[in-house]
Design an enzyme around this catalytic site. Structure first.
Site, PDB file in Angstrom:
ATOM      1  N   GLY A 159      53.078 -88.050  18.729  1.00 27.63           N
ATOM      2  CA  GLY A 159      53.309 -87.945  20.339  1.00 27.63           C
ATOM      3  C   GLY A 159      52.255 -88.126  21.274  1.00 27.63           C
ATOM      4  O   GLY A 159      52.973 -88.353  21.875  1.00 27.63           O
ATOM      5  N   GLY A 170      66.662 -81.920  16.782  1.00 31.31           N
ATOM      6  CA  GLY A 170      66.520 -80.970  17.487  1.00 31.31           C
ATOM      7  C   GLY A 170      67.738 -82.050  18.529  1.00 31.31           C
ATOM      8  O   GLY A 170      68.510 -82.748  18.423  1.00 31.31           O
ATOM      9  N   LEU A 217      47.296 -81.880  28.500  1.00 32.13           N
ATOM     10  CA  LEU A 217      46.110 -82.294  28.284  1.00 32.13           C
ATOM     11  C   LEU A 217      47.258 -83.597  29.527  1.00 32.13           C
ATOM     12  O   LEU A 217      46.353 -84.279  30.155  1.00 32.13           O
ATOM     13  CB  LEU A 217      46.771 -84.121  27.402  1.00 32.13           C
ATOM     14  CG  LEU A 217      45.829 -82.916  26.513  1.00 32.13           C
ATOM     15  CD1 LEU A 217      46.620 -83.977  25.021  1.00 32.13           C
ATOM     16  CD2 LEU A 217      44.669 -83.351  25.992  1.00 32.13           C
ATOM     17  N   GLY A 246      67.266 -81.315  22.214  1.00 29.27           N
ATOM     18  CA  GLY A 246      66.891 -80.205  23.465  1.00 29.27           C
ATOM     19  C   GLY A 246      66.604 -81.632  24.500  1.00 29.27           C
ATOM     20  O   GLY A 246      67.536 -82.601  24.196  1.00 29.27           O
ATOM     21  N   GLY A 247      65.595 -81.909  25.346  1.00 32.33           N
ATOM     22  CA  GLY A 247      65.311 -82.421  26.527  1.00 32.33           C
ATOM     23  C   GLY A 247      64.034 -83.814  25.941  1.00 32.33           C
ATOM     24  O   GLY A 247      65.258 -84.650  25.880  1.00 32.33           O
ATOM     25  N   ALA A 248      63.652 -83.592  24.655  1.00 33.97           N
ATOM     26  CA  ALA A 248      63.269 -84.971  24.177  1.00 33.97           C
ATOM     27  C   ALA A 248      64.406 -85.471  22.736  1.00 33.97           C
ATOM     28  O   ALA A 248      64.766 -86.513  22.665  1.00 33.97           O
ATOM     29  CB  ALA A 248      61.676 -84.267  23.238  1.00 33.97           C
ATOM     30  N   LYS A 290      63.383 -79.967  33.661  1.00 34.70           N
ATOM     31  CA  LYS A 290      63.371 -80.897  33.814  1.00 34.70           C
ATOM     32  C   LYS A 290      64.834 -81.254  34.942  1.00 34.70           C
ATOM     33  O   LYS A 290      65.076 -82.702  35.421  1.00 34.70           O
ATOM     34  CB  LYS A 290      63.560 -81.813  33.184  1.00 34.70           C
ATOM     35  CG  LYS A 290      61.863 -81.915  32.552  1.00 34.70           C
ATOM     36  CD  LYS A 290      61.291 -82.572  30.729  1.00 34.70           C
ATOM     37  CE  LYS A 290      59.759 -82.671  30.598  1.00 34.70           C
ATOM     38  NZ  LYS A 290      59.953 -83.905  29.207  1.00 34.70           N
TER      39      LYS A 290
HETATM   40  P1  NAP Z   1      63.263 -78.094  24.647  1.00 31.67           P
HETATM   41  O1  NAP Z   1      64.018 -78.962  24.781  1.00 31.67           O
HETATM   42  O2  NAP Z   1      63.000 -76.902  24.061  1.00 31.67           O
HETATM   43  O3  NAP Z   1      64.543 -78.515  22.616  1.00 31.67           O
HETATM   44  C1  NAP Z   1      63.038 -78.229  21.639  1.00 31.67           C
HETATM   45  C2  NAP Z   1      64.644 -77.969  20.878  1.00 31.67           C
HETATM   46  O4  NAP Z   1      64.249 -77.841  18.689  1.00 31.67           O
HETATM   47  C3  NAP Z   1      65.997 -77.177  20.428  1.00 31.67           C
HETATM   48  O5  NAP Z   1      66.708 -78.182  20.353  1.00 31.67           O
HETATM   49  C4  NAP Z   1      65.560 -76.298  19.538  1.00 31.67           C
HETATM   50  O6  NAP Z   1      67.114 -76.125  18.733  1.00 31.67           O
HETATM   51  C5  NAP Z   1      65.090 -77.405  18.183  1.00 31.67           C
HETATM   52  N1  NAP Z   1      64.671 -75.397  17.916  1.00 31.67           N
HETATM   53  C6  NAP Z   1      63.481 -75.308  18.621  1.00 31.67           C
HETATM   54  N2  NAP Z   1      62.283 -74.006  17.500  1.00 31.67           N
HETATM   55  C7  NAP Z   1      62.754 -74.986  16.261  1.00 31.67           C
HETATM   56  C8  NAP Z   1      62.757 -74.261  15.070  1.00 31.67           C
HETATM   57  N3  NAP Z   1      62.021 -73.305  14.992  1.00 31.67           N
HETATM   58  N4  NAP Z   1      63.607 -74.616  13.789  1.00 31.67           N
HETATM   59  C9  NAP Z   1      64.894 -75.734  14.312  1.00 31.67           C
HETATM   60  N5  NAP Z   1      65.541 -75.693  15.633  1.00 31.67           N
HETATM   61  C10 NAP Z   1      63.918 -75.870  16.093  1.00 31.67           C
HETATM   62  O7  NAP Z   1      62.092 -78.876  24.192  1.00 31.67           O
HETATM   63  P2  NAP Z   1      62.125 -80.573  24.076  1.00 31.67           P
HETATM   64  O8  NAP Z   1      61.412 -80.746  25.401  1.00 31.67           O
HETATM   65  O9  NAP Z   1      62.759 -80.868  23.912  1.00 31.67           O
HETATM   66  O10 NAP Z   1      60.355 -80.630  23.397  1.00 31.67           O
HETATM   67  C11 NAP Z   1      61.145 -80.885  21.441  1.00 31.67           C
HETATM   68  C12 NAP Z   1      59.454 -81.608  21.590  1.00 31.67           C
HETATM   69  O11 NAP Z   1      58.947 -81.975  21.754  1.00 31.67           O
HETATM   70  C13 NAP Z   1      57.965 -80.135  21.596  1.00 31.67           C
HETATM   71  O12 NAP Z   1      57.540 -80.306  20.394  1.00 31.67           O
HETATM   72  C14 NAP Z   1      57.259 -81.116  23.024  1.00 31.67           C
HETATM   73  O13 NAP Z   1      55.902 -80.471  23.041  1.00 31.67           O
HETATM   74  C15 NAP Z   1      57.716 -81.599  22.409  1.00 31.67           C
HETATM   75  N6  NAP Z   1      57.732 -83.411  23.846  1.00 31.67           N
HETATM   76  C16 NAP Z   1      56.379 -84.127  23.900  1.00 31.67           C
HETATM   77  C17 NAP Z   1      56.652 -85.344  24.083  1.00 31.67           C
HETATM   78  C18 NAP Z   1      55.472 -86.609  23.994  1.00 31.67           C
HETATM   79  O14 NAP Z   1      54.982 -87.075  25.659  1.00 31.67           O
HETATM   80  N7  NAP Z   1      55.000 -86.525  22.884  1.00 31.67           N
HETATM   81  C19 NAP Z   1      57.174 -84.865  25.209  1.00 31.67           C
HETATM   82  C20 NAP Z   1      58.420 -84.374  25.398  1.00 31.67           C
HETATM   83  C21 NAP Z   1      58.446 -83.254  24.634  1.00 31.67           C
HETATM   84  P3  NAP Z   1      67.369 -74.300  19.743  1.00 31.67           P
HETATM   85  O15 NAP Z   1      68.638 -75.304  20.943  1.00 31.67           O
HETATM   86  O16 NAP Z   1      68.518 -73.947  18.993  1.00 31.67           O
HETATM   87  O17 NAP Z   1      66.430 -73.409  20.261  1.00 31.67           O
END
Ligand code: NAP
Length: 279
Positions: free
Chosen positions: A238, A124, A16, A126-128, A65
């Protein structure tokens, strides 16, 4: 002169960001364009310096990032604190990295009238999740990482939080401890399109949450938000975070600012655009 902007990441798929930035630039009278530039991980270190020579700025998403940091001349504010960059400005003084996900997150909570205080529970690591945990700790919250699937990543995140906010409480709950929760933050992709039946928290946890913020913006109402609202929690999705991080990037690139009412309209339009893109 026209401003040349883009999003770099891999894979990019639907995004988007072009829609949001074109709308923000049109609203503020900025002449510019915003495109998607998918970069293959194998070509990243070769392609990024070339790209930074040809644009006025860019946004950065998964998985770059942190990887972008060594390619920048300096980092500002929370980007320097977290060593995580989602916005780059190419200036006469060099390339500068910022983190506007922080602005987006804080503004999204304000927009939903959800206070960042008390007992915060995080899904979670990760990055967020890093941004959410550190911001919550800096705001004086007690942070609990809830049942992480990767314990080592959770321990690393807790250590990171303590570096950023040395007096903060950050702990890991490997099992559900039954504690009350002021704010539950979902920073996993669980429940995101197309897996919209999935929910990252069970009813027992949701029943004791006062508020729930889901970083996912597709779909608008995730299963998590639906269940949380049904048990009486205040909820927010979000899209506001995405729109406000884009607005903060525009402020950095062009010095423009946006009214809350314009942002509210943009958030609604972005949800409609989502329906078009995913129809
Ligand atoms: P990321 O760095 O890949 O982190 C994802 C996290 O979720 C990791 O801790 C991962 O665990 C965990 N995870 C993934 N699949 C899982 C599952 N099936 N069950 C349990 N834990 C699971 O991603 P991110 O950038 O932080 O993004 C996370 C979410 O936030 C995404 O949906 C993204 O679209 C959203 N987001 C939204 C915005 C916004 O502006 N609204 C901005 C950033 C992110 P592992 O380490 O074990 O893989």
């Amino acid at each position: 002169m026209s401003s040349s902007l883009c999003l770099i990441g891999h894979p990019l798929g639907h995004s988007l960001s072009p829609f949001l930035h074109r709308r923000l630039m049109a609203r503020s009278g900025v002449n510019g364009d915003y495109t998607l530039r998918e970069i293959d991980p194998a070509a990243f270190s070769e392609d990024v310096p070339c790209l930074l020579n040809t644009v006025n700025g860019c946004n950065v998403t998964i998985p770059y990032k942190q990887a972008i940091v060594p390619f920048l001349d300096r980092l500002e504010g929370k980007a320097a604190l977290y060593q995580t960059v989602n916005t780059v400005a190419v200036t006469a003084d060099g390339t500068v990295g910022y983190n506007t996900d922080v602005d987006g997150f804080l503004q999204a909570l304000r927009h939903a009238d959800i206070p960042l205080q008390g007992r915060v529970r995080l899904l979670g690591t990760g990055g967020a999740a890093t941004v959410f945990a550190c911001e919550a700790a800096l705001a004086g919250c007690e942070v609990t990482i809830h049942k992480p699937r990767n314990l080592q990543a959770a321990q690393t995140l807790c250590a990171r939080v303590r570096t950023v906010a040395p007096h903060a409480v950050c702990r890991i709950a490997t099992e559900d401890d039954g504690d009350a929760v002021d704010l539950l933050l979902n920073a996993t992709p669980v429940g995101m399109h197309p897996h919209t039946d999935a929910c990252p928290a069970d009813e027992r946890l949701l029943a004791r949450c006062a508020a729930v913020f889901d970083a996912i913006y597709n779909p608008r109402t995730t299963r998590l938000l639906e269940c949380a609202a049904a048990s009486g929690a205040k909820t927010a999705g979000g899209m506001a975070m995405l729109a406000w991080q884009a607005a903060a990037a525009q402020t950095i690139w062009h010095g423009v600012t946006f009214k809350e009412s314009d942002m509210d309209a943009l958030i609604e339009d972005a949800y409609r655009e989502l329906e078009v893109q995913f129809a």
